[in-house]
Design a protein around this motif. Structure first.
Motif, PDB file in Angstrom:
ATOM      1  N   ALA A 108      -7.400  28.139  26.153  1.00 36.36           N
ATOM      2  CA  ALA A 108      -6.305  27.907  25.123  1.00 36.36           C
ATOM      3  C   ALA A 108      -5.546  26.516  24.854  1.00 36.36           C
ATOM      4  N   THR A 109      -5.366  26.095  26.029  1.00 30.55           N
ATOM      5  CA  THR A 109      -4.667  24.891  26.605  1.00 30.55           C
ATOM      6  C   THR A 109      -5.829  23.253  27.279  1.00 30.55           C
ATOM      7  N   LEU A 162     -12.774  22.486  22.024  1.00 29.25           N
ATOM      8  CA  LEU A 162     -13.871  23.364  22.127  1.00 29.25           C
ATOM      9  C   LEU A 162     -13.742  24.684  20.890  1.00 29.25           C
ATOM     10  N   VAL A 163     -12.457  25.846  21.596  1.00 28.97           N
ATOM     11  CA  VAL A 163     -12.358  26.570  21.539  1.00 28.97           C
ATOM     12  C   VAL A 163     -11.768  26.933  19.886  1.00 28.97           C
ATOM     13  N   LEU A 164     -11.943  25.789  18.846  1.00 27.08           N
ATOM     14  CA  LEU A 164     -11.254  25.583  17.291  1.00 27.08           C
ATOM     15  C   LEU A 164     -12.485  25.375  16.818  1.00 27.08           C
ATOM     16  N   ALA A 197       4.731  27.489  26.727  1.00 22.26           N
ATOM     17  CA  ALA A 197       5.513  27.987  25.818  1.00 22.26           C
ATOM     18  C   ALA A 197       3.896  28.410  26.107  1.00 22.26           C
ATOM     19  N   VAL A 198       2.518  27.966  25.878  1.00 22.37           N
ATOM     20  CA  VAL A 198       1.987  28.933  25.414  1.00 22.37           C
ATOM     21  C   VAL A 198       1.062  30.169  26.243  1.00 22.37           C
ATOM     22  N   ALA A 199       1.327  29.749  27.523  1.00 22.65           N
ATOM     23  CA  ALA A 199       0.634  30.463  28.414  1.00 22.65           C
ATOM     24  C   ALA A 199       1.675  31.855  28.362  1.00 22.65           C
ATOM     25  N   PRO A 240      -3.859  31.005  19.728  1.00 20.51           N
ATOM     26  CA  PRO A 240      -3.367  29.746  21.755  1.00 20.51           C
ATOM     27  C   PRO A 240      -3.680  28.611  21.527  1.00 20.51           C
ATOM     28  N   ALA A 241      -5.295  28.518  20.737  1.00 14.31           N
ATOM     29  CA  ALA A 241      -5.479  26.955  20.754  1.00 14.31           C
ATOM     30  C   ALA A 241      -5.155  26.447  19.810  1.00 14.31           C
TER      31      ALA A 241
END
Length: 745
Positions: free
Chosen positions: A9-10, A15-17, A268-270, A325-326
């Motif tokens: 995500a980070t 690419l994920v989005l 924070a995301v992790a 997360p992304a």
């Protein structure tokens, strides 16, 4: 796995989005038209005796239980010469229409008085449309335009099961659009209030939309292999928005909490993925297991809710663990942009839910007893529940099929649209066995609440032959069999109507027979539901127990969760019986027809869905309580802190989910009103009375026994148990050896 998801995500956020956006475009294009391919009906058991009888009637005899009725209004009188000529011509024309296997009427069946109203101001044309439910609907759509303006001056209204299912299909699509129009703006406003910001409030809607699009693609694939009910779309929309709200609340709240502690965006995301994200996965598994219980039932109406529900839950969880997360990584600290207020910094002990938990745990017995009494009182009416199947009465009162049904109930003495069909195959030439057929028909006509029996040898009432057009008797014969029509004088869903079914099946026949029709179909459906329900409950109970044990390492906490959820759901069912079966509060939920019963599949569907959502909140709460307990070993403090850190989020999620389901109450279909109001009430009660009072009360009374398990299970949990932080779970607590901190200390 969760570390890798966080890194993806980070590190590959754009690419994920892009891939998520591409998926939405492709899935939306492929699955967007699925609603037009969904089926009405699905309430009957495929391998039941009644279903086999109906199939035999269609395949071997080219007829069946009348599934279409034309109510012909005749102000001049049904027996007036010109009216009789037009009525007979209408019957012949209808019988010649493509897809119509058979048609008969008052004017072509010997002017049977049961086919004419008592005032002679209307009469009936009965027909059977061939094909499965979808083919019947297609055939009906084609012939409706030919008669929508009447026939040669006769006023014609359409009713019967075929027209009811067609109108239910149309009404469902209209209601879904209306519900979305109401729910989306209200939900957005509530989300802004809950998140105290516009950007954060848009994230749950994004997740909900992706979940709905993904589920529609799955349904599009499934309709190529099996029947899927049109009502699956309601489940897709309701759960898609509801779980999008639930899961995003869990993750975004944890993300903001970590940012507030000074963590970087990546950190924070992790942390959010490894903690709240892990909880989301456990919650999704719990909901999926609950919905899977619907797959044990053979009716595709119920199975369709499992198809759509499982698909939407899976996509909601996947979106939360991958797309959200992304999005958070891209948004970063701007998650708080356009926020008109900031969270106040205060100690946990000063929080509302901490105070609630503390107060409850000071006096757990009085608080728990009071809530249990309230739930039992609400659940009392459930003891008097009666059941029926979906029919015209579930439609709005101004629906044409409903109006026809009302007229039939008020102005006609016999239940011509609900005959018990008795099919005999393998007889050889039926004309050689007329004596046996006549004696059997005569015996059936003497049963209680039987108005008439029509057979190859004529018509019988109370054991004697009655006047009816003998030329019509030929239609009761086939190459190697015959069939009889047992017309009851009572409703098929009533106790007396079910007695008729049992009596017909118990009557000795001189040959093998199969018994079908509306009454037998209801009887077989109730038997099937009763046979499968224990397995369904067992699947939910065992799977939930195993999951909560793996999460908590306790044998008591899962049992407590199961008992409290059942208590809460019983109260919900009691309220539904009091409102919809007994006819209270119509001013609040909208006008509906009080039938004295509840559609039999509705409580089962509500149970599986509501139980899953309730466990969704249970997992979220327990994961935070267990996290605190692993750190401190203090049961009382852990419960108070866990409730404080989740109480506001769970309550907000419950209000938002309840808002989505309450939009179903505007539906014109009664059992969709029941589903919407029932789900909303179940979610609210679970998030307040159960989570706010019963859980802290019972966990206070149990003390450190909450975390106890027998030695072998404790070892199993230590090896395979789940923990929100991702480490190997610690062994469950042994028998209590020390005292918890004082409540509120």
């Amino acid at each position: 796995m969760f570390n890798k998801l966080a890194a993806l995500a980070t590190g590959r956020r754009k690419l994920v989005l892009i891939l998520c956006l591409l998926f939405c475009v492709v899935a939306g294009g492929l699955g967007g038209s699925v609603s037009s391919k969904l089926s009405s009906g699905g309430y009957e058991v495929p391998d039941a005796e009644s279903t086999k009888a109906s199939k035999a009637l269609t395949d071997r005899f080219g007829t069946g239980e009348p599934n279409l009725v034309l109510l012909v209004r005749t102000p001049q009188g049904a027996d007036q010469a010109q009216t009789a000529r037009k009525g007979a011509e209408l019957t012949r024309k209808l019988g010649d229409e493509p897809g119509v296997q058979s048609a008969g009427s008052y004017w072509t069946l010997g002017k049977d008085p049961s086919l004419r109203s008592e005032k002679s101001d209307s009469a009936l044309v009965l027909a059977h449309l061939e094909g499965d439910e979808d083919e019947v609907e297609d055939n009906l759509e084609k012939l409706l335009p030919h008669y929508e303006d009447g026939f040669e001056g006769l006023d014609v209204l359409f009713g019967g099961r075929a027209e009811a299912y067609r109108e239910l299909n149309v009404q469902t699509q209209d209601d879904l659009l209306l519900a979305e129009t109401i729910a989306l703006p209200i939900t957005l406003v509530l989300l802004i209030l809950v998140f105290r910001g516009v950007i954060a409030a848009l994230l749950p809607l994004a997740l909900g939309i992706v979940s709905i699009i993904g589920a529609m693609l799955v349904l599009q694939i499934l309709v190529s292999f099996t029947d899927v009910s049109v009502f699956a779309m309601n489940m897709t929309t309701g759960l898609g928005l509801g779980l999008g709200i639930d899961y995003s609340l869990f993750v975004v709240s944890r993300y903001r909490e970590e940012l507030g502690k000074g963590a970087t965006v990546e950190e924070a995301v992790a942390t959010s993925v490894k903690t709240a994200g892990r909880t989301v996965l456990y919650s999704a598994i719990t909901v999926i297991l609950s919905l899977s219980a619907l797959l044990l039932f053979p009716m595709y109406f119920l199975r369709s809710f499992a198809y759509s529900g499982i698909a939407v839950v899976a996509f909601a969880a996947l979106s939360t663990l991958v797309m959200l997360p992304a999005l958070l990584a891209v948004i970063g600290p701007r998650i708080n942009k356009w926020s008109w207020t900031k969270q106040r910094t205060r100690s946990v002990e000063d929080g509302f839910w901490h105070k609630v938990a503390t107060r409850v745990m000071r006096r757990p017995v009085p608080f728990a007893s009071g809530v249990i009494v309230v739930l039992l009182v609400l659940g009392g009416p459930f003891l008097g529940i009666s059941f029926n199947l979906a029919d015209e009465r579930a439609l709005p009162k101004d629906a044409e099929a409903h109006r026809v049904n009302t007229t039939l109930s008020q102005d006609y003495t016999a239940r011509e649209m609900e005959p018990v069909m008795v099919v005999a195959e393998g007889l050889g030439d039926p004309s050689a066995r007329t004596a046996e057929i006549g004696d059997y028909a005569s015996a059936l006509s003497q049963l209680d609440n039987v108005a008439r029996v029509d057979a190859l040898t004529g018509s019988y009432a109370e054991g004697r032959q009655v006047t009816r057009a003998n030329k019509e008797s030929a239609r009761y014969a086939g190459e190697d069999g015959t069939w009889l029509s047992v017309v009851p004088s009572v409703g098929s869903y009533s106790d007396e109507g079910q007695d008729v079914v049992r009596d017909v099946r118990a009557t000795n026949a001189p040959f093998d027979v199969k018994v079908g029709g509306t009454g037998p179909a209801f009887h077989d459906t109730m038997d099937s539901l009763g046979d499968r329900l224990p397995y369904s409950i067992a699947l939910i109970a065992v799977s939930t127990f195993v999951l909560l044990f793996l999460l908590t390492g306790s044998v008591l906490v899962p049992v407590k969760a199961l008992v409290l959820n059942l208590l809460s759901l019983t109260a919900t069912f009691g309220a539904m019986v009091w409102i919809f079966q007994d006819g209270h509060l119509q001013w609040l939920v909208g006008d509906f027809t009080v039938t004295g019963g509840i559609v039999a599949t509705t409580p089962i569907m509500m149970f599986c869905v509501a139980f899953g959502l309730s466990m969704d909140y249970e997992v979220f709460l327990l994961s935070r309580i267990k996290e605190e307990y692993d750190l401190t070993g203090d049961n009382t403090r852990s419960v108070a802190l866990g409730l404080e850190r989740t109480g506001g989020i769970v309550t907000a999620a419950a209000v938002l989910v309840a808002t989505v389901f309450l939009s179903f109450v505007v539906s014109g279909i009664t059992y969709m009103k029941i589903l919407g109001l029932g789900m909303a009430l179940a979610v609210i009660m679970d998030a307040t009375l159960v989570r706010g009072v019963l859980v802290p009360a019972f966990m206070r009374l149990a003390g450190r026994w909450n975390w106890w398990a027998p030695g072998p299970l404790a070892g199993l949990h230590q090896r395979f148990g789940l923990r929100e932080g991702g480490e190997t779970a610690p062994a469950p607590a042994p028998a209590p050896a020390r005292k918890d901190s004082e409540v509120g200390g």
